[in-house]
Scaffold this motif. Sequence first.
Motif, PDB file in Angstrom:
ATOM      1  N   ARG A 312       0.845  -1.191   0.000  1.00  0.00           N
ATOM      2  CA  ARG A 312       0.000   0.000   0.000  1.00  0.00           C
ATOM      3  C   ARG A 312       0.886   1.248   0.000  1.00  0.00           C
ATOM      4  N   TYR A 313       0.549   2.144  -0.843  1.00  0.00           N
ATOM      5  CA  TYR A 313       1.285   3.397  -0.958  1.00  0.00           C
ATOM      6  C   TYR A 313       0.404   4.549  -0.496  1.00  0.00           C
ATOM      7  N   ARG A 314       1.032   5.502   0.169  1.00  0.00           N
ATOM      8  CA  ARG A 314       0.301   6.682   0.618  1.00  0.00           C
ATOM      9  C   ARG A 314      -0.131   7.511  -0.598  1.00  0.00           C
ATOM     10  N   PRO A 315      -1.355   7.934  -0.617  1.00  0.00           N
ATOM     11  CA  PRO A 315      -1.786   8.751  -1.758  1.00  0.00           C
ATOM     12  C   PRO A 315      -1.058  10.089  -1.762  1.00  0.00           C
ATOM     13  N   PRO A 316      -0.898  10.676  -2.901  1.00  0.00           N
ATOM     14  CA  PRO A 316      -0.185  11.956  -2.975  1.00  0.00           C
ATOM     15  C   PRO A 316      -0.945  13.068  -2.246  1.00  0.00           C
ATOM     16  N   VAL A 317      -0.180  13.960  -1.651  1.00  0.00           N
ATOM     17  CA  VAL A 317      -0.778  15.099  -0.945  1.00  0.00           C
ATOM     18  C   VAL A 317      -1.313  16.085  -1.979  1.00  0.00           C
TER      19      VAL A 317
END
Length: 435
Positions: A312-317
Amino acid sequence: MSPVHDDNTHVDAKQRLSDAQQSDNLRTFVGAAARHSGGTVTDRMHLRITRDIAEGFAAHSAQGGVTKTQVWEWITQHASPAYSVEAFESRWEVFESERLIRPHRSKKHQQRHSFHPLGTVFLMICDRLESRGGIDELIALLDRTQELLDRDRPDREAVAHNIVFCQWVFQTFAVQLEALVVDGSLKELMEDQWQYRHQDLDQRVLRLNHDVNRHFPKDVDLVHKAVVMVEAEQRYAHWAAQALLRVLDRAGTTLDFDVLSAEEYLEAARSAPPEQLAEAGLALVADAPRVWLDAGAVVDALEAFVPRHRVRYRPPVPEGSADRDPFGAVAERAVRERARRERAADRMLLEQDRAEMTEELRRSRWPRAVRLLTDLIMLDADPHAPYRVEMGTELIIDREAWVTHLHPVTVHRTKIPAVLPPPDPVASEQGDEEP
C-alpha cells in the motif's frame, strides 16, 4: 366421390379455348421446365436461368423484340450469373424448341425474339410453390367459384364442376397430411406442414356453401355436393391442426436440433434460465479429461511459485492553492451575508424602531418572500444583530396574491448589543436583495 374430368376448372364452363390453343399453351408452359432429353429439370440453376432470360426480355420490352445477344449482355451486366454462356445457350435452344421463345415477326432469318407470357406465369407459380404446395391454387379456385355465385344468374354447371374439384383437392391434402401425422418423421412433418398455414379458408368454404343454398335451394344434388365439400375441408383442417400439434408437442418436450431452429436456440441461449439450458445436455455422454500430474511437475510448480504481495502506498498530498484560503473564503462569505441582511433590515425600517412587513411579503413573489423572511429570521437568531422579528398567530389567506398563506410579520430595532461582531473586511454594496 364424383369423377373429375380431364379438363381444368374455368370461371365459365362454356367459355374455353380451342383444342389447338390449349395444346399450344400447355406445351409452352411445360417447356419452361423441360430438358433436352425429356422430363423436367431438377436443378434450381435452370430455374435461375429461366428467370434471368425473362427479366432480360422484360428490360427490352419497349423495343418490341430482342436478340439473344442483347439478353445475354443484360444478364451479365445486371444479374451476375453463376453459370456459363454455354448453359444459357442450352436453355435458349430448349425454349425455342418448346416455343417459349418465338420469332418476333414471321420473317425468314428473324434475329429478334419475344418471350411468351406463359413463361412469366410459370415463374409466378414457382414462387408460390416455394412456400405453398398448391394451397394457393385451391384458394384461387374457391374465389373464382364465389365470383360465379355473386352473379345475378350463376352458371350451375360451372359451380358444380368447381365444387367437386375443390372437394377432391381437400380430400387429397387430407390423405397426405394424415399419412404424415401417422407414419411420417418429425422432420418431414415440420417441412411439409408449413405450406398448409393459411387464413380464412374455413370461412371461404362456409360462405360458398351458404351461397349455394341461397341460389339453388331446390337443387338437392348441388346442395349435397356443397355439403360434401365442407366435410372434406373439415377433415383437411383437422389433420392440418394435428400436424401442428404434433410439432408443438415435440418441441415442448425435447430440445432436439431437428425440432428447434437455429434462431430459437440462439434466443434460448440469450434469455432462457440455466436450468432449462442444462436440459439440452441430459442425454449427452462425455468423459471429462483427466489432469496428469507427476511428482516432478508438482516440485517444479512449487519452486516457481512466488506469492503476490500487496504494497500500500500513501496517496499523494493534494496541492493547495496559495492564492486563496478555502476556510477564509467561508468566513468571508458568512460576513458578507450578515452585512447584506443588516442593510436590508435598515432599508425596511427607514430610521424607525418598528416596521410592518406583512404587506411587503404579500406583494412579493414566493422566491423573494421566502428569501426576505429567511433573512429576518437569521437576523433575529444572530446575538450580535440589533434586530428582532415578531410573527403573529393570525393566518392571512389571499387566493389572488402570489403568497396565499401568511402570518403577520413585524421587525423591530433593538439596542446595540454589548458584544460587537468582528469588523466586515470584504462587505460590499452588491447582492443586498435577490434580483
